[in-house]
Design an enzyme around this catalytic site. Sequence first.
Site, PDB file in Angstrom:
ATOM      1  N   HIS A 478       0.830  -1.292   0.275  1.00 51.32           N
ATOM      2  CA  HIS A 478       0.010   0.157  -0.069  1.00 51.32           C
ATOM      3  C   HIS A 478       1.003   1.508   0.015  1.00 51.32           C
ATOM      4  O   HIS A 478       0.851   2.048  -0.889  1.00 51.32           O
ATOM      5  CB  HIS A 478      -1.156   0.011   0.909  1.00 51.32           C
ATOM      6  CG  HIS A 478      -2.011   1.168   1.531  1.00 51.32           C
ATOM      7  ND1 HIS A 478      -2.930   0.776   0.878  1.00 51.32           N
ATOM      8  CD2 HIS A 478      -1.458   3.017   1.926  1.00 51.32           C
ATOM      9  CE1 HIS A 478      -3.579   2.435   0.480  1.00 51.32           C
ATOM     10  NE2 HIS A 478      -3.124   3.408   1.659  1.00 51.32           N
ATOM     11  N   GLU A 479       1.907   1.319   0.732  1.00 45.79           N
ATOM     12  CA  GLU A 479       3.020   2.670   0.850  1.00 45.79           C
ATOM     13  C   GLU A 479       3.345   2.953  -0.228  1.00 45.79           C
ATOM     14  O   GLU A 479       3.637   3.861  -0.653  1.00 45.79           O
ATOM     15  CB  GLU A 479       3.473   2.618   2.288  1.00 45.79           C
ATOM     16  CG  GLU A 479       2.565   1.837   3.597  1.00 45.79           C
ATOM     17  CD  GLU A 479       1.876   3.694   3.430  1.00 45.79           C
ATOM     18  OE1 GLU A 479       1.599   4.392   2.297  1.00 45.79           O
ATOM     19  OE2 GLU A 479       0.143   3.291   4.278  1.00 45.79           O
ATOM     20  N   HIS A 482       1.901   4.624  -2.919  1.00 50.72           N
ATOM     21  CA  HIS A 482       2.461   5.574  -2.776  1.00 50.72           C
ATOM     22  C   HIS A 482       3.147   6.433  -3.125  1.00 50.72           C
ATOM     23  O   HIS A 482       3.495   7.703  -3.795  1.00 50.72           O
ATOM     24  CB  HIS A 482       2.102   6.658  -0.840  1.00 50.72           C
ATOM     25  CG  HIS A 482       0.209   6.723  -0.488  1.00 50.72           C
ATOM     26  ND1 HIS A 482      -0.714   6.855  -1.235  1.00 50.72           N
ATOM     27  CD2 HIS A 482      -0.692   5.856  -0.275  1.00 50.72           C
ATOM     28  CE1 HIS A 482      -1.956   6.939  -0.550  1.00 50.72           C
ATOM     29  NE2 HIS A 482      -1.499   5.973   0.016  1.00 50.72           N
ATOM     30  N   HIS A 485       3.598   6.311  -6.364  1.00 45.20           N
ATOM     31  CA  HIS A 485       3.150   7.731  -7.611  1.00 45.20           C
ATOM     32  C   HIS A 485       3.871   8.906  -6.871  1.00 45.20           C
ATOM     33  O   HIS A 485       3.984  10.002  -8.278  1.00 45.20           O
ATOM     34  CB  HIS A 485       2.271   8.012  -6.170  1.00 45.20           C
ATOM     35  CG  HIS A 485       0.294   8.787  -6.854  1.00 45.20           C
ATOM     36  ND1 HIS A 485      -0.635   9.443  -6.754  1.00 45.20           N
ATOM     37  CD2 HIS A 485       0.544   9.159  -7.936  1.00 45.20           C
ATOM     38  CE1 HIS A 485      -1.681   9.904  -7.699  1.00 45.20           C
ATOM     39  NE2 HIS A 485      -0.978  10.168  -8.402  1.00 45.20           N
TER      40      HIS A 485
END
Length: 685
Positions: A478-479, A482, A485
């Site tokens: 999940h991290e 990010h 991105h």
Amino acid sequence: MNILTEKFNTPYHAAPFNGIKNEDFLPAFTELIKKSEDEINAIVSNPEAPTFENVIEALAYSGEQLDVVSNIFFNLNSAETSDEIQKIAQEVSPLLTEYSSKISQNEALFSKIKKVYDEKEKYHLNEEQKMLLNETYKGFVRSGALLNEEDKEKLQKINMDLSLKSLQFGQNVLASTNSYFKHITNKEELAGIPEAILEQYADEAKERELEGWVVTLQYPSYIPFMTYAENRELRREIALANGKKSFDGGEFDNQELIKELLQLKQQKAELLGYQNYADYVLEERMAKSPAKVFDFLNELLTKAKPYADKEIEELKSLAKADGIDELQGYDHTFYAEKLRKQKYDFNDEELKPYFPLNQVQEAVFGLAGKLFGLSFEERNDIPKYHEDVKVYEVFEAGSVKVEDGKEQPEKKFKALLYVDYFPRKGKRAGAWMTSYKNQYKKDGENSRPHISIVCNFSKPTKDTPSLLTFQEVTTLFHEFGHALHGMMADTQYPGLSGTSVKWDFVELPSQFLENFCYEPEFLKTFAKHYKTGEVLPDEKIEKIEQSKNFMEGYQTMRQLGFGLLDMNYHTKVEELEGESVKAFEDKYTKATTLYPVNPETAMSPSFSHIFQGGYSAGYYSYKWAEVLDADAFQYFKETGIFNPETAAKYKVLLSSGGTKDPMELYKSFRGSEPKVESLLKRAFG
């Protein structure tokens, strides 16, 4: 000379952590605020007619060093704080709020921005430039540029108070979390808890110079205890302590602070011409209005509630066999784990040996390589703020060049990536991605970003590496989503780069990447026993797949509860005047509550996402982004999860940051708007 005020003399101008002293921060902020104000004054006093370049672009690139130092300081305040840093934060926050207000309420500057905005048709701007102009103009209007002098002063005071009070909220939660620990000397009281976790509790006791075992409210300590401890009374005691964080009437209580924060937000919204704070926030989100968010959350609530009720009935049947007539919230994790083991014949502790942290990190690095051509090389000469932190250079495969008659793949520097995985006293709970420096292009140079991932995984012991639960595996993915991105950013302006997108779009890349953790084809490449090298057996992989939606109804209700509470706080603040925080919370989470309510506990006083973080009137965006990620991954499944063409389209979405309307960006990738059915199909079949 202050080390923080000049360009850093480090590789890639990385943060010079090894040379920074706490006493450097306040003078650096003072000097850099003055320098940034001079840059603004230069824009305002420029005798030439206002243009896109000398106003909008000049403003977009101003305050670069101040942004970098702010990122360094506030990241340290989250990941490696101390009483001294928290004291500095209380001094620095008002300075930054005042500086921000000065800019947003500078009439001469706004008049130049407005002139460029009113004459935008004559500039022949490209798509990104149009977005920058629109966002700049709207940002000023939303910050009070059209208010009269008296109201501008009121707004400035409100912003200052909000800044200080939200900072205090977070400090109270951290202090309240750290102030509790349970010292246990009788091993029988720890029945059911796996040896690896007991070792962790013993290490915690040693650190405190105590005999036996110590359980804390930090997640790597608290969650395993609630999952495996057979001692129901102890589970109740520790859950009660967790539920009382900043809600016990003591020094770190946040109840009055919540009311003050919400009143300030309401005052701000009304001053700017909005009915409430949710209206103000949602104007700048994909959802657009509170009504649409309430409709979205209630639609999911209607569909998820029967599944959640059925799940709780299953747990009640299990508990009844143990003589428990009324299941409580503090029983949930314990019986959910029991049921999962019964249904799927595995538990997290059985899986952990297959997920040593280093292998999981290699897997996520490898996935980034396969999809986007990225590679990662550790650097030991780049300064770090703690010995646990590691720093990686990130490269992207470029064109092939010929040297000495041989083809050599060229690699381009893409980003710096910091990883900080283990809990410690000065680090807040949870997991997050952040950045020290944004990507942008200026004077022909593509200045690359410096990104950080911070987690709280179990530390390695003398005999065992850091082993992750499957949930922690998905947290890392999940991290890292990010982080991708941020790392893939390729925009002109820093304010539109990377994760600088609408809040209800920002969770798409993170939640999207979690999907790969459930794909057998990918899992087999890295889920290997740290001692034997054995690949995770097919039957266990099958169980992981089958258990993917285990307790999905319960989890959905929990998230919807948070989302509805958040929206009600920010649309009905007047109700709080004659009501306690606890009563308000109970009222607006009633529809999603699945266990008896405990009068001694409340989650709002430690709800940092909305009272300290950026999720005020925005917590719904986790579920909103789940619709996006389910729909996006469905596309990958249809074309092949490693399909290069699909990955290339997704790469464009990642690299575009906030340069385009998120719905248009999504449709360019997917070919259509996201469908809520994709989420319902994934969650409930």
